[in-house]
Design a protein around this motif. Sequence first.
Motif, PDB file in Angstrom:
ATOM      1  N   ALA A   3      -0.559  11.012  -5.510  1.00  0.00           N
ATOM      2  CA  ALA A   3      -1.464  11.725  -4.617  1.00  0.00           C
ATOM      3  C   ALA A   3      -1.821  10.893  -3.388  1.00  0.00           C
ATOM      4  O   ALA A   3      -1.818  11.385  -2.258  1.00  0.00           O
ATOM      5  N   ASP A   4      -2.121   9.607  -3.605  1.00  0.00           N
ATOM      6  CA  ASP A   4      -2.498   8.735  -2.486  1.00  0.00           C
ATOM      7  C   ASP A   4      -1.357   8.599  -1.483  1.00  0.00           C
ATOM      8  O   ASP A   4      -1.589   8.523  -0.268  1.00  0.00           O
ATOM      9  N   ALA A   5      -0.125   8.525  -1.995  1.00  0.00           N
ATOM     10  CA  ALA A   5       1.035   8.335  -1.119  1.00  0.00           C
ATOM     11  C   ALA A   5       1.622   9.646  -0.621  1.00  0.00           C
ATOM     12  O   ALA A   5       2.594   9.624   0.144  1.00  0.00           O
ATOM     13  N   GLN A   6       1.058  10.759  -1.074  1.00  0.00           N
ATOM     14  CA  GLN A   6       1.604  12.077  -0.753  1.00  0.00           C
ATOM     15  C   GLN A   6       3.085  12.148  -1.114  1.00  0.00           C
ATOM     16  O   GLN A   6       3.915  12.667  -0.365  1.00  0.00           O
ATOM     17  N   ALA A   7       3.392  11.604  -2.277  1.00  0.00           N
ATOM     18  CA  ALA A   7       4.768  11.590  -2.776  1.00  0.00           C
ATOM     19  C   ALA A   7       4.958  12.719  -3.781  1.00  0.00           C
ATOM     20  O   ALA A   7       3.997  13.268  -4.322  1.00  0.00           O
TER      21      ALA A   7
ATOM     22  N   ALA B 117       4.783  -0.595  -9.200  1.00  0.00           N
ATOM     23  CA  ALA B 117       5.213   0.802  -9.101  1.00  0.00           C
ATOM     24  C   ALA B 117       4.220   1.621  -8.289  1.00  0.00           C
ATOM     25  O   ALA B 117       4.616   2.488  -7.496  1.00  0.00           O
ATOM     26  N   VAL B 118       2.923   1.362  -8.469  1.00  0.00           N
ATOM     27  CA  VAL B 118       1.899   2.074  -7.712  1.00  0.00           C
ATOM     28  C   VAL B 118       2.070   1.827  -6.214  1.00  0.00           C
ATOM     29  O   VAL B 118       2.003   2.752  -5.397  1.00  0.00           O
ATOM     30  N   VAL B 119       2.308   0.568  -5.837  1.00  0.00           N
ATOM     31  CA  VAL B 119       2.472   0.240  -4.421  1.00  0.00           C
ATOM     32  C   VAL B 119       3.777   0.812  -3.873  1.00  0.00           C
ATOM     33  O   VAL B 119       3.824   1.338  -2.751  1.00  0.00           O
ATOM     34  N   LEU B 120       4.842   0.742  -4.658  1.00  0.00           N
ATOM     35  CA  LEU B 120       6.144   1.207  -4.181  1.00  0.00           C
ATOM     36  C   LEU B 120       6.203   2.721  -4.018  1.00  0.00           C
ATOM     37  O   LEU B 120       7.083   3.237  -3.324  1.00  0.00           O
ATOM     38  N   THR B 121       5.290   3.444  -4.633  1.00  0.00           N
ATOM     39  CA  THR B 121       5.299   4.898  -4.542  1.00  0.00           C
ATOM     40  C   THR B 121       5.218   5.372  -3.091  1.00  0.00           C
ATOM     41  O   THR B 121       5.835   6.373  -2.707  1.00  0.00           O
ATOM     42  N   ALA B 122       4.480   4.634  -2.268  1.00  0.00           N
ATOM     43  CA  ALA B 122       4.346   5.000  -0.848  1.00  0.00           C
ATOM     44  C   ALA B 122       5.532   4.541  -0.011  1.00  0.00           C
ATOM     45  O   ALA B 122       5.579   4.847   1.189  1.00  0.00           O
ATOM     46  N   ARG B 123       6.473   3.809  -0.623  1.00  0.00           N
ATOM     47  CA  ARG B 123       7.663   3.301   0.070  1.00  0.00           C
ATOM     48  C   ARG B 123       7.275   2.588   1.372  1.00  0.00           C
ATOM     49  O   ARG B 123       7.791   2.900   2.456  1.00  0.00           O
ATOM     50  N   PRO B 124       6.359   1.620   1.337  1.00  0.00           N
ATOM     51  CA  PRO B 124       5.963   0.932   2.572  1.00  0.00           C
ATOM     52  C   PRO B 124       7.140   0.154   3.148  1.00  0.00           C
ATOM     53  O   PRO B 124       7.956  -0.396   2.401  1.00  0.00           O
ATOM     54  N   ARG B 125       7.215   0.100   4.472  1.00  0.00           N
ATOM     55  CA  ARG B 125       8.340  -0.609   5.085  1.00  0.00           C
ATOM     56  C   ARG B 125       8.184  -2.121   4.958  1.00  0.00           C
ATOM     57  O   ARG B 125       9.158  -2.864   5.111  1.00  0.00           O
TER      58      ARG B 125
ATOM     59  N   CYS C  72      -0.249   6.795 -12.378  1.00  0.00           N
ATOM     60  CA  CYS C  72       0.910   7.318 -11.652  1.00  0.00           C
ATOM     61  C   CYS C  72       0.553   8.594 -10.881  1.00  0.00           C
ATOM     62  O   CYS C  72       0.989   8.786  -9.736  1.00  0.00           O
ATOM     63  N   THR C  73      -0.243   9.443 -11.487  1.00  0.00           N
ATOM     64  CA  THR C  73      -0.661  10.672 -10.801  1.00  0.00           C
ATOM     65  C   THR C  73      -1.474  10.346  -9.559  1.00  0.00           C
ATOM     66  O   THR C  73      -1.270  10.949  -8.482  1.00  0.00           O
ATOM     67  N   ALA C  74      -2.398   9.390  -9.682  1.00  0.00           N
ATOM     68  CA  ALA C  74      -3.214   8.993  -8.535  1.00  0.00           C
ATOM     69  C   ALA C  74      -2.354   8.362  -7.443  1.00  0.00           C
ATOM     70  O   ALA C  74      -2.573   8.598  -6.250  1.00  0.00           O
ATOM     71  N   ALA C  75      -1.376   7.547  -7.841  1.00  0.00           N
ATOM     72  CA  ALA C  75      -0.499   6.907  -6.853  1.00  0.00           C
ATOM     73  C   ALA C  75       0.317   7.949  -6.094  1.00  0.00           C
ATOM     74  O   ALA C  75       0.491   7.856  -4.868  1.00  0.00           O
TER      75      ALA C  75
ATOM     76  N   PRO D 221      -7.108   2.007   6.054  1.00  0.00           N
ATOM     77  CA  PRO D 221      -6.289   1.801   4.845  1.00  0.00           C
ATOM     78  C   PRO D 221      -5.357   2.958   4.537  1.00  0.00           C
ATOM     79  O   PRO D 221      -4.217   2.736   4.117  1.00  0.00           O
ATOM     80  N   ALA D 222      -5.823   4.191   4.736  1.00  0.00           N
ATOM     81  CA  ALA D 222      -4.966   5.343   4.418  1.00  0.00           C
ATOM     82  C   ALA D 222      -3.713   5.364   5.278  1.00  0.00           C
ATOM     83  O   ALA D 222      -2.635   5.770   4.827  1.00  0.00           O
ATOM     84  N   GLU D 223      -3.829   4.933   6.536  1.00  0.00           N
ATOM     85  CA  GLU D 223      -2.666   4.874   7.415  1.00  0.00           C
ATOM     86  C   GLU D 223      -1.803   3.661   7.108  1.00  0.00           C
ATOM     87  O   GLU D 223      -0.565   3.729   7.125  1.00  0.00           O
ATOM     88  N   LEU D 224      -2.464   2.543   6.788  1.00  0.00           N
ATOM     89  CA  LEU D 224      -1.736   1.302   6.525  1.00  0.00           C
ATOM     90  C   LEU D 224      -0.891   1.404   5.265  1.00  0.00           C
ATOM     91  O   LEU D 224       0.137   0.724   5.137  1.00  0.00           O
TER      92      LEU D 224
END
Length: 553
Positions: A397-401, A437-445, A392-395, A365-368
């Motif tokens: 951190a999870d996305a390294q954004a 917004a939480v999901v978009l923080t990682a900017r998934p392709r 938002c803070t957790a998101a 999951p962390a890579e996905l």
Amino acid sequence: MIRFEDVSVVYDGAAKPAIRGVDLTVPEGELALLVGPSGVGKSTLLNAVCGLVPHFTGGTLRGRVTVDGRDTRTHPPRELADAVGTVGQDPLAHFVTDTVEDELAYGMESLGLPRDTMRRRVEETLDLLGLTELRDRPIASLSGGQQQRVAIGSVLTPHPRVLVLDEPTSALDPAAAEEVLAVLQRLVHDLGTTVLLAEHRLERVVQYADQVIVLPSPGAAPTAGAPADMMAVSPVRPPVVALGRLAGWSPLPLTVRDARRRAAPLRERLANLAPPPRTGGRVPLITSTRAPAPVAVAAERLTVRRGRAEVLRGVSLSVAAGETVALMGRNGAGKSTLLAALVGLHRPAAGSVRLGDLAPHRTRPAELLRHAGLVPQDPRDLLYADTVAAECTAADADAQAAAGTCRALVAELLPGVSDDAHPRDLSEGQRLALALAVVLTARPRLLLLDEPTRGLDYAAKARLVGVLRELAAAGHAIVLATHDVELAAELAHRVVILADGEVVADGPTAEVVVASPSFAPQVAKILGPAGSGAEGTPWLTVAQVRDALEAAA
């Protein structure tokens, strides 16, 4: 039947009332439609009718609410249950049994109705709502739309005199929504049932309303009147009304049929014009003439089983970078299952799913997270912190954004939401925007969205469309499962229709949706088929018509 007398509700710790100065009456045997932007207090007003406010939500209720002569301050919900049936935005919160038939019978059992009466009403409700084939199914195994029909059915069987419904068609496909609204019409006209409902998809329901109640902004007093009069001043309006206002029609049409009767002069003005291409952000969106783009995700002859049932059978789907695809089809067709399989939540029983070089179900999951993100139907599955700021803070951190990335997205999608707000205190549409917004923080392709406009008003939907268009223009692939035909017309390059776990149509949006009476947007119905543009392309949205007329002028 329902009377509000100078009603205000203030929740504990809130800086201002959720609703204020509500003074209105809904007579017996009328269907009243409550409209307004997200977060203006529609759910609070509805919950005041059934007694949930203030007996369960807390806060202070000033003024007086009476239902069938009963004061809701002195009658808690259990003492109103025989007169008021309520379905909130989250049907799962209402279920107390495991199977469909048991759930339909539960309310009548609580009221002590005779067994023969219960059996007859269960059968009637199964037929009315198209649930007969699901009667023995576990509720947990149903799609979101099927669960919503069961929730509605469970409050119909006791035959209450008042029905209070919050977004009753939000998770239903167009045909199922028409069936539910037809049932409500029958109850109102034939049995004198009083219905008060809030709905953001006004194109489905405004024509059935006897009166429209508009809540214009948080804490503002509502206004009520005839539907056409209220639509002329409402901050939210369906496409048929928006087109009427653009064309200067008076009185404003509420149905496609009324609009078509007046549309001949508009068709003539548009006859030699072509619908302008839809654009996203600062970069034109992809068109059918685009250069080949890399494939973001591909499913090849995908089969997914749940127990012994094949939910998907031989589905092949390829989505390119920068492409937006809408998955459509009736409730239970397999749309949510396909999204879950694309992000690795279901292991293929046959076939394969490839996310670039990855097999999603075999990827950590962390890579996905950086490759694909799913916003589910129930946004609470992604929200676990106590405040918006903590989410938002957790998101980040999870996305390294960078710090503040998620909060900036929240500000764009949900202007005015406080950092200290608890996610559970947000409306359904606001929670969905926060989860996005939480999901978009990682900017998934690859971005996957399941019913992304559930609970969103037209302004919030427009903001969502703007964000998704910019993502598509930046090369992100987007797949959304939706029953919102207007969203598909506005946003999608392609539409894929599923039926019984199989793909039955896959093509450009204009071709697929216009060919289907169920999935065609209102503008296409009003201006087509003779109303196609100069190049034979149908008009799909009010924005296309407005831009073409302005360019011609």
